[in-house]
Design a protein around this motif. Structure first.
Motif, PDB file in Angstrom:
ATOM      1  N   TRP A  36     -17.049   2.827   6.171  1.00  0.00           N
ATOM      2  CA  TRP A  36     -16.318   2.308   4.749  1.00  0.00           C
ATOM      3  C   TRP A  36     -15.086   1.216   5.275  1.00  0.00           C
ATOM      4  CZ3 TRP A  36     -18.044   2.522  -0.045  1.00  0.00           C
ATOM      5  CH2 TRP A  36     -19.119   3.503  -0.275  1.00  0.00           C
ATOM      6  N   ARG A  38     -12.396  -1.681   3.672  1.00  0.00           N
ATOM      7  CA  ARG A  38     -11.468  -2.243   2.529  1.00  0.00           C
ATOM      8  C   ARG A  38     -10.709  -3.594   2.797  1.00  0.00           C
ATOM      9  NH1 ARG A  38      -6.894   2.435   1.647  1.00  0.00           N
ATOM     10  NH2 ARG A  38      -5.737   1.718   3.415  1.00  0.00           N
ATOM     11  N   VAL A  48     -11.775   1.550   7.310  1.00  0.00           N
ATOM     12  CA  VAL A  48     -10.924   2.958   6.754  1.00  0.00           C
ATOM     13  C   VAL A  48     -11.669   4.141   7.466  1.00  0.00           C
ATOM     14  CG1 VAL A  48     -11.121   4.322   4.635  1.00  0.00           C
ATOM     15  CG2 VAL A  48     -11.140   1.599   4.462  1.00  0.00           C
ATOM     16  N   ASP A  90      -3.751   1.969  -1.772  1.00  0.00           N
ATOM     17  CA  ASP A  90      -5.410   1.960  -1.522  1.00  0.00           C
ATOM     18  C   ASP A  90      -6.159   1.086  -2.202  1.00  0.00           C
ATOM     19  OD1 ASP A  90      -4.644   5.560  -1.106  1.00  0.00           O
ATOM     20  OD2 ASP A  90      -5.000   4.241   0.722  1.00  0.00           O
ATOM     21  N   TYR A  94     -13.745  -2.021  -1.471  1.00  0.00           N
ATOM     22  CA  TYR A  94     -14.290  -1.153  -0.323  1.00  0.00           C
ATOM     23  C   TYR A  94     -15.869  -1.477  -0.395  1.00  0.00           C
ATOM     24  CZ  TYR A  94     -10.291   1.708  -0.550  1.00  0.00           C
ATOM     25  OH  TYR A  94      -8.960   2.275  -0.475  1.00  0.00           O
TER      26      TYR A  94
END
Length: 119
Positions: A36, A38, A48, A90, A94
């Motif tokens: 993943w 982002r 990530v 955050d 993503y």
């Protein structure tokens, strides 16, 4: 045709949780590293978390260690990202990605799913 399709993004309050899913099709990804990434507005795309083929080896960005968990279900050709204790920082799009174990770079990418964390 290889496809990665992410789902599970959305709007959540700080401190909340989300679970992202990435379903692969077009081939089996059992021998692939899955990850993943982002990308926040105006910033570069960053890694990530990554999980290797058997699922026993994982790596995380320092900023998410202890809060995010990557996992995979090879039978379903799916990789997950469990995100807890979410913070406004955050907030990002993503992306799911895949590469063969022998490849130097990620070869396949999903279209991305938006995660927004409100304060």
């Amino acid at each position: 045709q290889v496809q990665l399709v992410e789902s599970g993004g959305g709007l959540v309050q700080a401190g909340g949780s989300l679970r992202l899913s990435c379903a692969g099709s077009g081939r089996t990804f059992i021998n692939y590293a899955m990850a993943w990434f982002r990308q926040a507005p105006g910033k570069e795309r960053t890694l990530v978390a990554v999980i290797y083929s058997l699922g026993s080896n994982t790596n995380y960005a320092d900023s998410v260690k202890g809060r995010f968990t990557i996992s995979r279900d090879n039978a379903k050709n799916t990789v997950y990202l469990e995100m807890n204790s979410l913070k406004p920082e955050d907030t990002a799009v993503y992306y799911c990605a895949a590469r063969r174990i022998i490849a130097a770079t990620f070869e396949y990418w999903g279209q991305g799913t938006q995660v927004t964390v409100s304060s």
